[in-house]
Write a protein that holds these residues in place. Structure first.
Motif, mmCIF file in Angstrom:
data_model
loop_
_atom_site.group_PDB
_atom_site.id
_atom_site.type_symbol
_atom_site.label_atom_id
_atom_site.label_comp_id
_atom_site.label_asym_id
_atom_site.label_seq_id
_atom_site.Cartn_x
_atom_site.Cartn_y
_atom_site.Cartn_z
ATOM 1 N N TRP A 70 -7.988 -3.035 1.375
ATOM 2 C CA TRP A 70 -7.700 -4.177 2.247
ATOM 3 C C TRP A 70 -6.590 -3.862 3.241
ATOM 4 C CZ3 TRP A 70 -7.011 -3.895 -3.033
ATOM 5 C CH2 TRP A 70 -5.695 -3.812 -3.485
ATOM 6 N N ASP A 71 -6.427 -4.765 4.187
ATOM 7 C CA ASP A 71 -5.374 -4.653 5.197
ATOM 8 C C ASP A 71 -4.209 -5.558 4.822
ATOM 9 O OD1 ASP A 71 -6.730 -2.938 7.186
ATOM 10 O OD2 ASP A 71 -8.109 -4.625 7.345
ATOM 11 N N GLY A 72 -2.997 -5.099 5.115
ATOM 12 C CA GLY A 72 -1.826 -5.935 4.920
ATOM 13 C C GLY A 72 -1.490 -6.175 3.461
ATOM 14 N N LYS A 73 -0.654 -7.171 3.260
ATOM 15 C CA LYS A 73 -0.149 -7.510 1.935
ATOM 16 C C LYS A 73 -1.058 -8.524 1.256
ATOM 17 C CE LYS A 73 4.085 -9.291 -0.248
ATOM 18 N NZ LYS A 73 5.437 -9.867 0.023
ATOM 19 N N VAL A 74 -1.254 -8.371 -0.034
ATOM 20 C CA VAL A 74 -2.036 -9.345 -0.798
ATOM 21 C C VAL A 74 -1.260 -10.663 -0.853
ATOM 22 C CG1 VAL A 74 -3.003 -9.916 -3.059
ATOM 23 C CG2 VAL A 74 -3.158 -7.571 -2.187
ATOM 24 N N ARG A 75 -1.954 -11.760 -0.567
ATOM 25 C CA ARG A 75 -1.323 -13.080 -0.649
ATOM 26 C C ARG A 75 -1.663 -13.729 -1.995
ATOM 27 N NH1 ARG A 75 -1.061 -17.787 3.889
ATOM 28 N NH2 ARG A 75 0.255 -16.154 4.738
ATOM 29 N N TYR A 76 -0.646 -14.374 -2.578
ATOM 30 C CA TYR A 76 -0.822 -15.120 -3.821
ATOM 31 C C TYR A 76 -0.584 -16.598 -3.530
ATOM 32 C CZ TYR A 76 -0.630 -10.611 -6.218
ATOM 33 O OH TYR A 76 -0.887 -9.335 -6.638
ATOM 34 N N GLN A 77 -1.587 -17.423 -3.823
ATOM 35 C CA GLN A 77 -1.455 -18.841 -3.513
ATOM 36 C C GLN A 77 -0.374 -19.517 -4.347
ATOM 37 O OE1 GLN A 77 -5.478 -20.458 -3.746
ATOM 38 N NE2 GLN A 77 -5.662 -20.282 -1.533
ATOM 39 N N SER A 78 -0.056 -18.970 -5.498
ATOM 40 C CA SER A 78 0.994 -19.550 -6.340
ATOM 41 C C SER A 78 2.362 -19.528 -5.653
ATOM 42 C CB SER A 78 1.073 -18.810 -7.673
ATOM 43 O OG SER A 78 1.331 -17.432 -7.469
ATOM 44 N N GLU A 79 2.489 -18.722 -4.594
ATOM 45 C CA GLU A 79 3.758 -18.633 -3.863
ATOM 46 C C GLU A 79 3.804 -19.553 -2.649
ATOM 47 O OE1 GLU A 79 3.935 -14.509 -2.860
ATOM 48 O OE2 GLU A 79 4.199 -13.835 -4.948
#
Length: 301
Positions: A70-79
């Motif tokens: 993937w591209d960029g940073k993994v996003r976590y919805q918990s944050e």
């Protein structure tokens, strides 16, 4: 990259990836990469009681092992709670959302179904009793054209009613989080399973309410077992193996209507996905809601 295409794969960490998950990941990846676009990964960890310890790490490791980088940073919805709450309060202040104390039992008794009848629609002050927060929907069709399923429409008032954006337990609902994160991340194209076609009507409505752009949607047929059940942790779908990814990647390409050559047997994930990017055709994906796992001759690892 010169393309404005931004796609994403957004699994929930309820368990390891299985063949149905891989099908979605491969399709969304190829659709993005073939358009010279970006492909993001987002972990939708909004429901702690359903989540499995270590599943997020297993999912990311599996994607890397299968060549799906993937591209960029993994996003976590918990944050993302602060952003979600800000929009919940805005909708409440605009009286587009309201407080609701109704239980599922009360809704069923009132309507004989799960469709919410609007009982608390005029409740704009927080009640003392436990409550959810719902968005009011109009008595009219939400309609859009899906790239795979074609023109679709739904009257939300009659099919589901005013939908929840924050649950009684204080957890943020999927509709709210996915709409806000897709907009914040600039997602332009969403390729996912047909099991999420119905929820898309709520998301389309919420995008309109918030003044956010509508992504392009393409809902894939989902893999089902011999009993007609979608592959999932609940239906005991087998986790993807770490070894020999190639049979599973080729299976996904064939299930998606692509025609990989026999010469790719035994190839590396990178070689298979490169071929997939060069030959990807969304138009070749079967125009149906489900695909029978058995009929497609599952890979034999």
């Amino acid at each position: 990259m010169s393309s404005t295409y931004v796609g994403r794969f957004a699994p929930s960490p309820t368990g390891p990836l299985h063949l149905g998950s891989l099908l979605t990941a491969v399709a969304s990846y190829l659709d993005a990469r073939s358009a010279d676009g970006r492909w993001l990964v987002r972990i939708e960890d909004l429901d702690p009681p359903r989540e499995q310890a270590g599943a997020s790490e297993q999912i990311l490791d599996c994607l890397q092992n299968y060549g799906l980088h993937w591209d960029g940073k993994v996003r976590y919805q918990s944050e993302r709670g602060e952003a979600y709450e800000s929009w919940v309060q805005t909708l409440l202040q605009q009286q587009r959302a309201f407080y609701c104390t109704c239980s599922r039992k009360q809704i069923l008794e009132a309507t004989g179904s799960t469709t919410y009848p609007g009982t608390c629609r005029h409740c704009h002050q927080p009640p003392a009793a436990p409550h959810a927060i719902r968005v009011q929907v109009p008595d009219s069709d939400v309609a859009f054209s899906d790239a795979i399923q074609g023109p679709v429409a739904c009257n939300l008032r009659q099919q589901g009613g005013d939908y929840i954006i924050k649950r009684k337990e204080g957890l943020y609902a999927y509709h709210l989080a996915v709409v806000l994160d897709d907009a914040d991340q600039g997602v332009t194209h969403i390729v996912r399973g047909c099991d999420l076609l119905e929820p898309t009507f709520c998301q389309w409505h919420l995008q309109s309410v918030l003044g956010l752009p509508h992504p392009h949607y393409a809902h894939l047929p989902v893999l089902v077992n011999a009993d007609g059940e979608k592959l999932s942790k609940q239906t005991f779908a087998e986790p993807l193996p770490r070894q020999r990814p190639w049979p599973y990647l080729l299976y996904c390409l064939r299930a998606l209507g692509q025609r990989p050559p026999a010469s790719l047997r035994g190839a590396t994930p990178q070689q298979i996905l490169q071929w997939g990017c060069e030959h990807w055709s969304l138009a070749a994906v079967p125009r149906q809601r489900t695909l029978a796992l058995e009929a497609l001759h599952p890979p034999n690892a």
